[in-house]
Scaffold this active site. Sequence first.
Site, PDB file in Angstrom:
ATOM      1  N   LEU A  87      -5.902   5.890  -7.322  1.00  0.00           N
ATOM      2  CA  LEU A  87      -5.758   7.268  -5.802  1.00  0.00           C
ATOM      3  C   LEU A  87      -6.229   8.494  -6.438  1.00  0.00           C
ATOM      4  CD1 LEU A  87      -4.365   5.701  -3.048  1.00  0.00           C
ATOM      5  CD2 LEU A  87      -6.942   5.343  -3.137  1.00  0.00           C
ATOM      6  N   LYS A 142       2.863   6.206   8.959  1.00  0.00           N
ATOM      7  CA  LYS A 142       3.223   7.061   9.010  1.00  0.00           C
ATOM      8  C   LYS A 142       4.228   7.532   7.792  1.00  0.00           C
ATOM      9  CE  LYS A 142       7.408   5.062  10.452  1.00  0.00           C
ATOM     10  NZ  LYS A 142       8.651   5.263  10.784  1.00  0.00           N
ATOM     11  N   HIS A 172       3.265   1.928  15.002  1.00  0.00           N
ATOM     12  CA  HIS A 172       3.548   0.714  15.043  1.00  0.00           C
ATOM     13  C   HIS A 172       4.083  -0.205  16.976  1.00  0.00           C
ATOM     14  CE1 HIS A 172       7.336   0.513  13.241  1.00  0.00           C
ATOM     15  NE2 HIS A 172       7.319  -1.257  14.319  1.00  0.00           N
ATOM     16  N   HIS A 234       8.023   7.849  16.754  1.00  0.00           N
ATOM     17  CA  HIS A 234       8.789   6.367  17.605  1.00  0.00           C
ATOM     18  C   HIS A 234       9.097   6.912  19.543  1.00  0.00           C
ATOM     19  CE1 HIS A 234       7.386   4.232  14.823  1.00  0.00           C
ATOM     20  NE2 HIS A 234       8.622   3.881  13.831  1.00  0.00           N
TER      21      HIS A 234
HETATM   22  P1  NAP Z   1       5.369   0.806  -1.981  1.00  0.00           P
HETATM   23  O1  NAP Z   1       6.010  -0.488  -1.221  1.00  0.00           O
HETATM   24  O2  NAP Z   1       6.411   1.488  -2.846  1.00  0.00           O
HETATM   25  O3  NAP Z   1       3.544   0.032  -2.413  1.00  0.00           O
HETATM   26  C1  NAP Z   1       2.961   1.146  -2.312  1.00  0.00           C
HETATM   27  C2  NAP Z   1       1.575   0.795  -2.791  1.00  0.00           C
HETATM   28  O4  NAP Z   1       1.003   2.136  -3.356  1.00  0.00           O
HETATM   29  C3  NAP Z   1       1.528  -0.054  -3.735  1.00  0.00           C
HETATM   30  O5  NAP Z   1       0.385  -1.002  -3.839  1.00  0.00           O
HETATM   31  C4  NAP Z   1       1.461   0.532  -5.045  1.00  0.00           C
HETATM   32  O6  NAP Z   1       0.625  -0.516  -6.246  1.00  0.00           O
HETATM   33  C5  NAP Z   1       0.071   1.496  -4.447  1.00  0.00           C
HETATM   34  N1  NAP Z   1       0.199   2.227  -4.742  1.00  0.00           N
HETATM   35  C6  NAP Z   1       0.863   3.754  -5.607  1.00  0.00           C
HETATM   36  N2  NAP Z   1      -0.052   5.049  -6.334  1.00  0.00           N
HETATM   37  C7  NAP Z   1      -0.617   4.513  -6.379  1.00  0.00           C
HETATM   38  C8  NAP Z   1      -1.692   5.299  -6.794  1.00  0.00           C
HETATM   39  N3  NAP Z   1      -1.948   6.546  -7.335  1.00  0.00           N
HETATM   40  N4  NAP Z   1      -3.327   4.455  -6.656  1.00  0.00           N
HETATM   41  C9  NAP Z   1      -3.371   3.232  -5.715  1.00  0.00           C
HETATM   42  N5  NAP Z   1      -2.290   2.898  -5.273  1.00  0.00           N
HETATM   43  C10 NAP Z   1      -1.252   3.413  -5.680  1.00  0.00           C
HETATM   44  O7  NAP Z   1       5.109   1.352  -0.468  1.00  0.00           O
HETATM   45  P2  NAP Z   1       5.433   0.853   1.176  1.00  0.00           P
HETATM   46  O8  NAP Z   1       7.092   0.824   1.460  1.00  0.00           O
HETATM   47  O9  NAP Z   1       4.265  -0.632   1.355  1.00  0.00           O
HETATM   48  O10 NAP Z   1       4.852   1.975   2.049  1.00  0.00           O
HETATM   49  C11 NAP Z   1       3.200   2.453   1.600  1.00  0.00           C
HETATM   50  C12 NAP Z   1       2.670   3.654   2.600  1.00  0.00           C
HETATM   51  O11 NAP Z   1       3.296   3.176   4.226  1.00  0.00           O
HETATM   52  C13 NAP Z   1       4.484   4.385   3.054  1.00  0.00           C
HETATM   53  O12 NAP Z   1       3.439   5.809   3.643  1.00  0.00           O
HETATM   54  C14 NAP Z   1       5.288   4.525   4.141  1.00  0.00           C
HETATM   55  O13 NAP Z   1       6.238   5.815   4.523  1.00  0.00           O
HETATM   56  C15 NAP Z   1       4.726   3.518   4.728  1.00  0.00           C
HETATM   57  N6  NAP Z   1       5.113   3.005   5.942  1.00  0.00           N
HETATM   58  C16 NAP Z   1       6.158   0.971   5.597  1.00  0.00           C
HETATM   59  C17 NAP Z   1       6.902   0.826   6.067  1.00  0.00           C
HETATM   60  C18 NAP Z   1       7.358  -0.636   5.539  1.00  0.00           C
HETATM   61  O14 NAP Z   1       7.886  -0.962   6.220  1.00  0.00           O
HETATM   62  N7  NAP Z   1       7.418  -0.635   4.072  1.00  0.00           N
HETATM   63  C19 NAP Z   1       6.751   1.347   7.559  1.00  0.00           C
HETATM   64  C20 NAP Z   1       6.265   1.814   7.958  1.00  0.00           C
HETATM   65  C21 NAP Z   1       5.451   3.281   6.641  1.00  0.00           C
HETATM   66  P3  NAP Z   1       0.753   0.515  -7.680  1.00  0.00           P
HETATM   67  O15 NAP Z   1       1.969   1.114  -7.818  1.00  0.00           O
HETATM   68  O16 NAP Z   1       0.446  -1.000  -8.358  1.00  0.00           O
HETATM   69  O17 NAP Z   1      -0.270   1.337  -8.029  1.00  0.00           O
END
Ligand code: NAP
Length: 486
Positions: A87, A142, A172, A234
């Site tokens: 990205l 968020k 959510h 929330h």
């Molecule tokens: P995560 O496990 O660290 O996942 C991040 C994702 O983004 C991975 O698929 C990663 O894959 C990809 N990514 C990172 N850098 C990238 C780049 N430069 N280009 C393309 N893809 C990239 O994080 P997450 O927990 O899923 O959280 C994602 C978002 O949702 C955050 O803003 C978080 O605050 C929010 N959120 C998460 C939860 C939860 O339960 N996890 C709940 C509410 C909100 P690669 O590293 O392979 O690129």
Amino acid sequence: MSFDLVLFGGTGDLAWRKLMPALFQAFRHGSLPAGGRILGVARDALDDSQYRALIRSRFNEVELAKRPSPEEFDRFAAMLHFLRMDLSQPQDYQRLADKLRERNADIVVMYLATAPSLFTVACEQLAAAGLNTENTRLVLEKPLGHDLASNRAINETVRSVLSEKQIFRIDHYLGKPSVQNLFALRFGNALFEPLWRRETIANIQITIAEDLGVEKRGAFYDSTGALRDMVQNHALQLLCALAMEPPINAHADAIRDEKLKVLRSLKPWTPQALGPDVIRGQYMSGKMGGEIVPGYRDEPGVNPQSMTETFVALRAEIANWRWAGVPFYIRTGKRLAARDARIVVNFRPAPHAIFHSPLGAANRLIIHLQPKDGLELHLLAQGQDNRQARSAQSLTPVHLDLDFDKRFGSERVGAYERLLLDVIDGRLNLFVRSDEQEEAWRWVEPIMESWRNDPSGPRPYAAGTWGPSAASAMIARDGHCWNEEC
Ligand code: NAP
């Protein structure tokens, strides 16, 4: 209607724990429009079949009832595709544009399930690649920023490339059936509306308690804390649903206008109120389920000297005619005594007592949000039919119990499933408008500021308890008590 759902962060925690299971449930329920494609995007070098295999393996971690059979997964997996893309690299967006042009779907949903630091560049580059068409819908997770200024900066960029009706900011909690039932209770039934005001309600308590610690998200949590993670979004959205005036109709802006008015009516913080009315805590080691669990500072990814709060309790007031003088207590935290999200509406006692009632007994409405989903209405009744009770005219607390899981079945549409379907359908009712978000940040900012300037840090509490005792002292000052203490 054909759609492309582009899941940026398609290999991340949110994607495989929440979004894929929700999309599969929608598929199983037959609610996903036919002709859809789900395009996972991340930097990993995966092809479609490797991505499908990854998602298939992740489903082994989903609860059994929500796990697909091999045949179901094969049918679902036919929708799953993968695009390798960074990205932060402008040249990669052209490949995405080419991929989307292959199908020219009626609706293109871009779901940013990635770190918020990528939101701005993603929006700018999507626009530069001509991907901000009228058919585009953008979903933002968020936290949208870490303070008012960063929230505004993200919102300004997003709004410079898409109109507000194309932007779906997820909270959510608003997708939970229990929260929709709160709207139904207030605005689909006339029963409570005459009572829903300062003359009859003594106080309202919102508790969002988690028994888990920070799990594998220590580093993320340490830079966020309970105020940003739970209260700013929330808890304040729940407060809005409780305190708002009836909207003129069920359209998104009618509802969001009323929520915004509540946020604008929140009594601003004064330096005098910030100390006694806002309590922050951090969990120490303690016993949970018979086992000793580590303290917050010993969790992986957490700074050993961390001052991040894992608990917040605060007393808010809404300065308008309906609510003046009624305290709204908000409490949320990790490693608390139970996983329990509930709203307790405490009514004032009968104005003139002709019966004997247990001390402090009054009517109470409990709205269970999680893990139970239901309503309890607490009343006083003449229960014991023995002579002594009859002569003393004494009353006993009883309650009516409505369990929505039992009534409607536990297979109801989950929060993310509901919200994803709403995005595809273009329904904005359960999403947050930028002005609501900004107002919520404006209200919590003085709290963040005061904590930055206060070296004493959060108060310790043992894991497995209800937080620091100061939270009980705060509410006791008003002559009230938390639901489990009364
Ligand atoms: P995560 O496990 O660290 O996942 C991040 C994702 O983004 C991975 O698929 C990663 O894959 C990809 N990514 C990172 N850098 C990238 C780049 N430069 N280009 C393309 N893809 C990239 O994080 P997450 O927990 O899923 O959280 C994602 C978002 O949702 C955050 O803003 C978080 O605050 C929010 N959120 C998460 C939860 C939860 O339960 N996890 C709940 C509410 C909100 P690669 O590293 O392979 O690129």
